[in-house]
Design a protein around this motif. Structure first.
Motif, PDB file in Angstrom:
ATOM      1  N   THR A 239      -1.598   8.209  12.971  1.00  0.00           N
ATOM      2  CA  THR A 239      -1.858   7.433  11.751  1.00  0.00           C
ATOM      3  C   THR A 239      -1.483   5.965  11.892  1.00  0.00           C
ATOM      4  OG1 THR A 239       0.322   8.057  10.888  1.00  0.00           O
ATOM      5  CG2 THR A 239      -1.544   9.460  10.303  1.00  0.00           C
ATOM      6  N   LEU A 240      -0.386   5.684  12.573  1.00  0.00           N
ATOM      7  CA  LEU A 240       0.093   4.309  12.681  1.00  0.00           C
ATOM      8  C   LEU A 240      -0.038   3.740  14.084  1.00  0.00           C
ATOM      9  CD1 LEU A 240       3.357   4.619  10.546  1.00  0.00           C
ATOM     10  CD2 LEU A 240       1.116   3.840   9.797  1.00  0.00           C
TER      11      LEU A 240
ATOM     12  N   ASP B 139      -6.006   7.020   7.915  1.00  0.00           N
ATOM     13  CA  ASP B 139      -5.629   7.884   6.800  1.00  0.00           C
ATOM     14  C   ASP B 139      -6.651   9.016   6.693  1.00  0.00           C
ATOM     15  OD1 ASP B 139      -3.336   6.378   5.715  1.00  0.00           O
ATOM     16  OD2 ASP B 139      -4.842   4.839   5.359  1.00  0.00           O
TER      17      ASP B 139
ATOM     18  N   THR C 132      -4.561   1.341  11.223  1.00  0.00           N
ATOM     19  CA  THR C 132      -4.057   2.528  10.531  1.00  0.00           C
ATOM     20  C   THR C 132      -5.176   3.551  10.329  1.00  0.00           C
ATOM     21  OG1 THR C 132      -4.442   1.479   8.390  1.00  0.00           O
ATOM     22  CG2 THR C 132      -2.256   1.249   9.355  1.00  0.00           C
TER      23      THR C 132
ATOM     24  N   ASP D 149       2.747  10.202  13.511  1.00  0.00           N
ATOM     25  CA  ASP D 149       2.693   8.753  13.339  1.00  0.00           C
ATOM     26  C   ASP D 149       1.909   8.089  14.466  1.00  0.00           C
ATOM     27  OD1 ASP D 149       4.154   8.957  11.058  1.00  0.00           O
ATOM     28  OD2 ASP D 149       6.063   8.358  11.950  1.00  0.00           O
TER      29      ASP D 149
ATOM     30  N   HIS E 281      -6.647  -1.265  18.974  1.00  0.00           N
ATOM     31  CA  HIS E 281      -5.605  -0.385  18.430  1.00  0.00           C
ATOM     32  C   HIS E 281      -5.719   1.047  18.976  1.00  0.00           C
ATOM     33  CE1 HIS E 281      -4.512  -3.564  15.635  1.00  0.00           C
ATOM     34  NE2 HIS E 281      -5.765  -3.634  15.253  1.00  0.00           N
TER      35      HIS E 281
ATOM     36  N   ASP F 139      -5.915  -3.449  11.115  1.00  0.00           N
ATOM     37  CA  ASP F 139      -4.504  -3.159  11.406  1.00  0.00           C
ATOM     38  C   ASP F 139      -4.313  -1.848  12.166  1.00  0.00           C
ATOM     39  OD1 ASP F 139      -4.780  -1.100   9.561  1.00  0.00           O
ATOM     40  OD2 ASP F 139      -3.739  -2.144   7.961  1.00  0.00           O
TER      41      ASP F 139
ATOM     42  N   ASP G  72      -0.357  -1.173  19.225  1.00  0.00           N
ATOM     43  CA  ASP G  72      -0.109  -2.492  18.627  1.00  0.00           C
ATOM     44  C   ASP G  72      -0.569  -3.612  19.537  1.00  0.00           C
ATOM     45  OD1 ASP G  72       0.995  -1.261  16.451  1.00  0.00           O
ATOM     46  OD2 ASP G  72       3.050  -1.414  17.178  1.00  0.00           O
TER      47      ASP G  72
END
Length: 684
Positions: free
Chosen positions: A402-403, A380, A378, A399, A414, A376, A409
């Motif tokens: 991290t995202l 961390d 992400t 963000d 990614h 996905d 997307d």
């Protein structure tokens, strides 16, 4: 390089003119120049080639696993498919009658399972039947050099078994079909397609809420049935001489009914597990952490070999360089990067903090532990023991790191290489502290065995059921007594039975399962379609039916297919029920905005929509929700319809937050919902 070589050749040629010895000397000088040039120009390329050779591809890694054992069960799914079940897969594989190789891997979104099996076969170099499980489901099967009806067997497994059958039962059915041979397997697959398109097999397991319902029903019956025998008998015998034989028979009937309820409940409600998942062993739960920790001891960047590669050689070299620089910097230290998926089926139940803490304990060295999910995207970050500002790492990492953003997307990798590089820059700029920072100990993961174990039947809601059963028996006996008194006092008159008004029910589940929504949508849409009896009905409910059919591309059967998401199913149910109400002469333009499955709304009301804070929305509410909003405002968030977010697995949010589709128009009324459906479908 070509220009330099030409220069050396020309120089050598000038010196060698005039005699053969000069030509030989020129040739030797040219060869020496080429040798020196290649020796100085290619070390980086050679190093990169060597690194690429040392890093096996996903297919090569899996082929090596199958070379050692024809069944490879990933260590990333201990809560769903533990590695200790590999011998069971091997035992079942023998039933196929052909060499069979089994891969059990985590679900890889967007991955081509058929292509993966072909690549694994090419690298393994062994003919046979190759089967790929993604989680508990058979995702793909291919036969190479053997006669095996792989596609037919997969079809039979998908149509004949419920979704919760589990991997071992699915593989058992798959192997049985393979053993039947091509002709029988093809015929069975065709029969399965024809028999089960709209008749989904019943679920094999129940959940904790279902067990609570069973316990509640058992408690009601255990007190309700015996008291329903005793109380009316006591009322009927009032004022009459009590015969000992009759009194003993009444008590005996009550005791026997209680025993019958107890025995029947234990036989009918005999489920003990909520899933087909086998309980994992301690070795199953520690295998992945040990594998990652061993890899990080050798290399500070560990890429999961079972997942698609997300860092190329250049990005990997760049990351290694940044990690070395950070380690040498003032106040810096080791950085460990784990490119490993974090799924709910893993030993840490998808908690990256728990995973990082476990890896830190196994590695035994302090440092910054980075968990980057290649599935996905992400990232961390956790600081275990370095003199870095932990609050900044916990709350201030952008963000975009991290995202990710919209570009990340859309990218297959990614953009993890670019984002990890940005993270290293963030670590370089993070303020140093006087003392090492230690992450707080994360809460333990849920018990893997407890997750699939149902509570005992005579527990949880069994005790409230006892009181409800006693109350129901008392109410029933009162009704019987009242009816007896009326019969004795006046002539009984038959009251007309009211016709149904077409109104929608005021109760519905707040977290409905997708299978429940499929069944309900199919039933409601079928009822609305069959309810048109004359041309005049078209004026009253045709718009509702037309909009509902637009949501399923004109095919009512699509609501039973797995591809239809939960928000679309809810919209179909709301439109179909509103259409039926219109046919019954009881139309309503507003639908309950708390839970659209409740039916028509009585008014609009500002309601609290979050258990935290004071967030409110103006929503139409049905009568029951309106009363709750006035009497107990904090009870409204618990009544909100929550649907699973497709991007977050099973995580549920209020229905208007999980979609930007037609369902968001429900608070504006049925007419606006119909317009929204048509706008989305491009129909005017």
């Amino acid at each position: 390089m070509r220009a330099v070589t030409t220069h050396y050749a020309r120089t050598a040629g000038i010196r060698a003119t005039g005699n053969s010895r000069g030509r030989v000397l020129g040739l030797l000088l040219t060869l020496c120049a080429l040798t020196a040039l290649f020796a100085t120009a290619t070390p980086a390329d050679a190093a990169n080639t060597e690194d690429a050779a040392d890093t096996p591809t996903r297919a090569a890694y899996l082929a090596d696993r199958l070379r050692d054992n024809p069944v490879h069960v990933s260590d990333q799914l201990p809560r769903e498919v533990p590695r200790s079940t590999a011998p069971d897969f091997a035992r079942i594989a023998k039933k196929t009658g052909v060499p069979t190789y089994v891969l059990v891997l985590p679900l890889q979104t967007g991955a081509d399972g058929r292509q993966l099996l072909g690549a694994v076969h090419d690298r393994l170099g062994r003919d046979g039947l190759y089967v790929l499980f993604e989680g508990p489901d058979i995702a793909e099967a291919r036969a190479f050099g053997v006669d095996a009806p792989a596609d037919a067997a997969v079809t039979v497994t998908q149509y004949e078994l419920p979704y919760d059958a589990g991997p071992l039962l699915s593989f058992e059915r798959f192997a049985d079909v393979i053993a039947q041979g091509g002709e029988k397997a093809t015929a069975r697959a065709e029969a399965a397609r024809e028999t089960h398109p709209d008749d989904e097999p019943a679920e094999m397991y129940i959940g904790p809420s279902d067990r609570q319902n069973q316990s509640f029903i058992t408690g009601i019956l255990l007190t309700g049935v015996p008291l329903s025998i005793l109380l009316p008998a006591a009322y009927a015998g009032r004022g009459r001489p009590k015969k000992p034989v009759l009194r003993r028979s009444v008590w005996g009937a009550a005791v026997l009914s209680a025993a019958a309820v107890t025995l029947t409940a234990t036989v009918v409600f005999d489920q003990t597990r909520s899933s087909a998942a086998e309980p994992p062993t301690p070795a199953d739960l520690s295998a992945r952490v040990e594998r990652v920790a061993a890899g990080l001891k050798q290399d500070p960047v560990y890429a999961d070999p079972e997942s698609p590669r997300v860092l190329d050689a250049r990005q990997l070299d760049r990351l290694h360089e940044r990690i070395r620089d950070f380690r040498r910097s003032d106040g810096g230290g080791p950085v460990y990067v784990s490119l490993v998926p974090q799924t709910p089926e893993s030993e840490s139940a998808g908690d990256s903090g728990l995973f990082a803490a476990a890896v830190h304990a196994k590695v035994g060295g302090d440092g910054v532990y980075v968990v980057a999910d290649p599935a996905d995207g992400t990232i961390d970050v956790y600081n275990h023991g370095l003199r870095l500002d932990g609050n900044r790492l916990s709350f201030d990492v952008p963000d975009s790191v991290t995202l990710g953003d919209s570009r990340a997307d859309e990218a297959g990798d990614h953009l993890l290489g670019e984002r990890l590089d940005a993270l290293m820059t963030f670590l370089d700029d993070t303020p140093r502290t006087d003392r090492p920072w230690s992450e707080p100990a994360p809460p333990a993961a849920p018990s893997a065995t407890g997750e699939t174990s149902l509570p005992p039947l005579f527990s949880t809601d069994f005790w409230p059921g006892l009181f409800v059963g006693a109350f129901a028996a008392l109410l029933l006996s009162s009704l019987v007594a009242g009816a007896t008194w009326i019969v004795r006092g006046v002539r009984r008159r038959r009251s007309p039975v009211p016709e149904p008004s077409g109104s929608l029910p005021l109760t519905a589940p707040t977290e409905p399962s997708v299978s429940y929504l499929r069944r309900t949508a199919h039933a409601e849409l079928t009822a609305l379609t069959s309810g048109f009896s004359d041309p005049g009905d078209r004026d009253r409910a045709w718009d509702h039916l037309d909009a509902a059919l637009l949501l399923v591309d004109g095919d009512p059967g699509r609501v039973r297919q797995p591809g239809t998401d939960a928000s679309t199913l809810v919209a179909v149910i709301v439109l179909a029920r509103a259409g039926r109400a219109a046919l019954a002469g009881d139309p309503a333009d507003l639908c309950c905005g708390i839970n659209p499955l409740h039916g028509p709304a009585a008014r609009r009301h500002h309601v609290r929509v979050s258990a935290e804070g004071n967030s409110r929305r103006l929503l139409p509410v049905c009568g029951l929700c309106g009363d709750t909003a006035v009497a107990e405002p904090r009870g409204i968030p618990g009544r909100l319809l929550k649907l699973p977010d497709p991007s977050l697995g099973n995580t549920r949010f209020p229905y208007y937050d999980v979609t930007d589709g037609p369902l968001t128009a429900v608070p504006q009324g049925i007419a606006r919902l119909i317009d929204k459906v048509r706008e989305t479908a491009g129909v005017h």
